[in-house]
Design a protein around this motif. Structure first.
Motif, PDB file in Angstrom:
ATOM      1  N   ILE A  80       9.972   9.376  11.631  1.00  0.00           N
ATOM      2  CA  ILE A  80      10.048   8.091  10.949  1.00  0.00           C
ATOM      3  C   ILE A  80      10.506   8.233   9.501  1.00  0.00           C
ATOM      4  CG2 ILE A  80       8.281   6.956  12.358  1.00  0.00           C
ATOM      5  CD1 ILE A  80       6.278   7.554  10.112  1.00  0.00           C
ATOM      6  N   TYR A  81      10.929   7.097   8.971  1.00  0.00           N
ATOM      7  CA  TYR A  81      11.274   6.965   7.559  1.00  0.00           C
ATOM      8  C   TYR A  81      10.492   5.764   7.045  1.00  0.00           C
ATOM      9  CZ  TYR A  81      14.244   6.294   3.372  1.00  0.00           C
ATOM     10  OH  TYR A  81      14.709   6.160   2.092  1.00  0.00           O
ATOM     11  N   VAL A  82       9.559   6.010   6.119  1.00  0.00           N
ATOM     12  CA  VAL A  82       8.730   4.935   5.570  1.00  0.00           C
ATOM     13  C   VAL A  82       9.193   4.643   4.142  1.00  0.00           C
ATOM     14  CG1 VAL A  82       6.388   4.199   4.966  1.00  0.00           C
ATOM     15  CG2 VAL A  82       6.773   5.618   7.002  1.00  0.00           C
ATOM     16  N   PRO A  83       9.597   3.390   3.846  1.00  0.00           N
ATOM     17  CA  PRO A  83      10.093   3.070   2.503  1.00  0.00           C
ATOM     18  C   PRO A  83       8.968   3.037   1.467  1.00  0.00           C
ATOM     19  CG  PRO A  83       9.982   1.092   3.858  1.00  0.00           C
ATOM     20  CD  PRO A  83       9.650   2.240   4.766  1.00  0.00           C
ATOM     21  N   LEU A  84       9.354   3.128   0.204  1.00  0.00           N
ATOM     22  CA  LEU A  84       8.397   3.031  -0.890  1.00  0.00           C
ATOM     23  C   LEU A  84       7.829   1.616  -0.982  1.00  0.00           C
ATOM     24  CD1 LEU A  84      10.279   4.962  -3.735  1.00  0.00           C
ATOM     25  CD2 LEU A  84       8.219   5.726  -2.536  1.00  0.00           C
ATOM     26  N   GLY A  85       6.546   1.517  -1.322  1.00  0.00           N
ATOM     27  CA  GLY A  85       5.944   0.217  -1.603  1.00  0.00           C
ATOM     28  C   GLY A  85       5.727  -0.692  -0.415  1.00  0.00           C
ATOM     29  N   GLN A  86       5.846  -0.169   0.799  1.00  0.00           N
ATOM     30  CA  GLN A  86       5.666  -0.987   2.003  1.00  0.00           C
ATOM     31  C   GLN A  86       4.543  -0.399   2.856  1.00  0.00           C
ATOM     32  OE1 GLN A  86       7.516  -3.787   2.644  1.00  0.00           O
ATOM     33  NE2 GLN A  86       8.705  -3.510   0.773  1.00  0.00           N
ATOM     34  N   ASP A  87       3.820  -1.270   3.536  1.00  0.00           N
ATOM     35  CA  ASP A  87       2.759  -0.804   4.426  1.00  0.00           C
ATOM     36  C   ASP A  87       3.350  -0.262   5.724  1.00  0.00           C
ATOM     37  OD1 ASP A  87       0.482  -1.330   2.853  1.00  0.00           O
ATOM     38  OD2 ASP A  87       0.581  -3.466   3.363  1.00  0.00           O
ATOM     39  N   PHE A  88       2.629   0.679   6.327  1.00  0.00           N
ATOM     40  CA  PHE A  88       2.999   1.220   7.630  1.00  0.00           C
ATOM     41  C   PHE A  88       1.726   1.547   8.393  1.00  0.00           C
ATOM     42  CE2 PHE A  88       3.282   5.136  10.168  1.00  0.00           C
ATOM     43  CZ  PHE A  88       4.125   4.689  11.168  1.00  0.00           C
ATOM     44  N   SER A  89       1.753   1.284   9.707  1.00  0.00           N
ATOM     45  CA  SER A  89       0.580   1.564  10.537  1.00  0.00           C
ATOM     46  C   SER A  89       1.008   2.049  11.918  1.00  0.00           C
ATOM     47  CB  SER A  89      -0.284   0.305  10.710  1.00  0.00           C
ATOM     48  OG  SER A  89      -0.701  -0.228   9.482  1.00  0.00           O
ATOM     49  N   MET A 126      -1.548   9.696   2.131  1.00  0.00           N
ATOM     50  CA  MET A 126      -0.785  10.924   1.892  1.00  0.00           C
ATOM     51  C   MET A 126       0.587  10.929   2.564  1.00  0.00           C
ATOM     52  SD  MET A 126      -2.372  11.014   4.848  1.00  0.00           S
ATOM     53  CE  MET A 126      -4.082  11.341   4.435  1.00  0.00           C
ATOM     54  N   ILE A 127       0.933   9.863   3.280  1.00  0.00           N
ATOM     55  CA  ILE A 127       2.179   9.879   4.045  1.00  0.00           C
ATOM     56  C   ILE A 127       3.378  10.004   3.108  1.00  0.00           C
ATOM     57  CG2 ILE A 127       2.487   7.366   4.077  1.00  0.00           C
ATOM     58  CD1 ILE A 127       3.443   7.678   6.989  1.00  0.00           C
ATOM     59  N   LYS A 128       4.345  10.818   3.509  1.00  0.00           N
ATOM     60  CA  LYS A 128       5.554  11.016   2.715  1.00  0.00           C
ATOM     61  C   LYS A 128       6.501   9.831   2.910  1.00  0.00           C
ATOM     62  CE  LYS A 128       4.430  15.063   1.123  1.00  0.00           C
ATOM     63  NZ  LYS A 128       4.159  15.258  -0.315  1.00  0.00           N
ATOM     64  N   ARG A 129       7.019   9.324   1.810  1.00  0.00           N
ATOM     65  CA  ARG A 129       7.886   8.144   1.849  1.00  0.00           C
ATOM     66  C   ARG A 129       9.299   8.460   1.352  1.00  0.00           C
ATOM     67  NH1 ARG A 129       4.937   3.153   1.894  1.00  0.00           N
ATOM     68  NH2 ARG A 129       2.679   3.416   1.801  1.00  0.00           N
ATOM     69  N   LYS A 130      10.204   7.569   1.703  1.00  0.00           N
ATOM     70  CA  LYS A 130      11.596   7.637   1.259  1.00  0.00           C
ATOM     71  C   LYS A 130      12.246   8.953   1.653  1.00  0.00           C
ATOM     72  CE  LYS A 130      14.491   6.014  -2.543  1.00  0.00           C
ATOM     73  NZ  LYS A 130      14.584   5.757  -4.003  1.00  0.00           N
ATOM     74  N   ILE A 131      11.840   9.494   2.801  1.00  0.00           N
ATOM     75  CA  ILE A 131      12.443  10.697   3.364  1.00  0.00           C
ATOM     76  C   ILE A 131      12.119  10.714   4.853  1.00  0.00           C
ATOM     77  CG2 ILE A 131      10.406  12.148   2.923  1.00  0.00           C
ATOM     78  CD1 ILE A 131      12.392  14.475   2.365  1.00  0.00           C
ATOM     79  N   TRP A 132      13.016  11.245   5.653  1.00  0.00           N
ATOM     80  CA  TRP A 132      12.754  11.352   7.078  1.00  0.00           C
ATOM     81  C   TRP A 132      11.634  12.366   7.307  1.00  0.00           C
ATOM     82  CZ3 TRP A 132      13.846   8.378  11.068  1.00  0.00           C
ATOM     83  CH2 TRP A 132      14.855   7.416  10.910  1.00  0.00           C
ATOM     84  N   CYS A 133      10.653  11.961   8.088  1.00  0.00           N
ATOM     85  CA  CYS A 133       9.460  12.772   8.268  1.00  0.00           C
ATOM     86  C   CYS A 133       9.113  12.915   9.745  1.00  0.00           C
ATOM     87  CB  CYS A 133       8.286  12.118   7.527  1.00  0.00           C
ATOM     88  SG  CYS A 133       6.704  12.972   7.720  1.00  0.00           S
ATOM     89  N   ASN A 134       8.876  14.155  10.168  1.00  0.00           N
ATOM     90  CA  ASN A 134       8.279  14.400  11.476  1.00  0.00           C
ATOM     91  C   ASN A 134       6.765  14.356  11.268  1.00  0.00           C
ATOM     92  OD1 ASN A 134      10.716  15.020  13.076  1.00  0.00           O
ATOM     93  ND2 ASN A 134      10.868  16.809  11.741  1.00  0.00           N
ATOM     94  N   LEU A 135       6.193  13.176  11.449  1.00  0.00           N
ATOM     95  CA  LEU A 135       4.762  12.995  11.213  1.00  0.00           C
ATOM     96  C   LEU A 135       4.004  13.476  12.441  1.00  0.00           C
ATOM     97  CD1 LEU A 135       2.777  11.786   9.088  1.00  0.00           C
ATOM     98  CD2 LEU A 135       2.810   9.689  10.457  1.00  0.00           C
ATOM     99  N   CYS A 136       3.294  14.597  12.292  1.00  0.00           N
ATOM    100  CA  CYS A 136       2.668  15.272  13.421  1.00  0.00           C
ATOM    101  C   CYS A 136       1.154  15.059  13.410  1.00  0.00           C
ATOM    102  CB  CYS A 136       3.001  16.763  13.372  1.00  0.00           C
ATOM    103  SG  CYS A 136       2.304  17.695  14.743  1.00  0.00           S
TER     104      CYS A 136
END
Length: 246
Positions: A80-89, A126-136
């Protein structure tokens, strides 16, 4: 959906944004105009985009609630790619060996870890934002550490909520190498008895795409003070941060 499929290999692909209609098996909630498929120039391929309210705009697999995924591999990866300043769930439905179904709610909306016998809310500060992330996500560890005495059997449901770009979802048999720890002062170092494996080539992003792999563990959820520049928590302090409800 996957119960009768072979899951003995290194990975099982659950979702890919490629293809004619990748969202066909998913149930879509909220505004259709806030969820769409588009070609992403950075990854040179298609992605699913979810925007707007994380409470209302989301996708669910399986589409029918009476169905189950039956995924048994230990690690779930959301590419995923999560933008800055936005919620994600994201919400995960897990079943333990006693056939008890429990829900894990991982969200940037939550401010603290809250646990009941059947539900857990985990803050994704702690989720990394504004970068493509393999969230494991380590399904075995989360199940046993959050729900004391529970033993993971299968992952049976997934909900992805706004805001994010989603390229793939897959499970892994082996833990991938965490590349997000380099910038984290609260990360745990890997030890010799903590083996890692590379993400299968068919699941990887192109090497020229800025990316990282982030492995979530309970230490990160229980030590927010470290994340925000405070002192490391003692075990008693860490326990006090967890809201236990019955």
């Amino acid at each position: 959906m996957f119960k009768n499929e072979y899951q003995g290999g290194p990975f099982v692909e659950i979702f890919s944004a490629q293809g004619k209609n990748p969202g066909a098996k998913w149930k879509i909630f909220g505004s259709p105009s806030a969820i769409w498929k588009e070609f992403d120039k950075e990854v040179k391929g298609f992605v699913f985009v979810l925007e707007g309210s994380s409470q209302t705009n989301k996708i669910q697999l399986p589409k029918e609630t009476r169905q189950t995924l039956g995924l048994i591999q230990r690690f779930l990866v959301l590419q995923i790619y999560v933008p800055l300043g936005q919620d994600f769930s994201t919400t995960l439905l897990v079943t333990d060996l006693g056939n008890i179904k429990r829900r894990l709610y991982l969200s940037t909306v939550h401010k603290e870890l809250s646990v009941t016998p059947l539900h857990a809310k985990l803050p994704l500060f702690m989720i990394k934002r504004k970068i493509w992330c393999n969230l494991c996500i380590d399904l075995v560890a989360f199940t046993s550490e959050i729900f004391k005495g529970a033993v993971f059997q299968s992952l049976d449901g997934i909900i992805i909520s706004a805001n994010c770009k989603l390229r793939k979802i897959f499970t892994l048999k082996s833990k991938p190498q965490d590349t997000a720890e380099e910038d984290d002062i609260f990360g745990l170092p890997f030890t010799a008895d903590d083996p890692t494996d590379s993400i299968p080539r068919t699941c990887q992003l192109n090497t020229d795409v800025p990316q990282l792999t982030q492995l979530l563990n309970m230490t990160k959820f229980c030590q927010p003070e470290i994340r925000f520049g405070g002192h490391p928590l003692t075990s008693s302090e860490s326990g006090a941060r967890i809201s236990m409800k019955t």
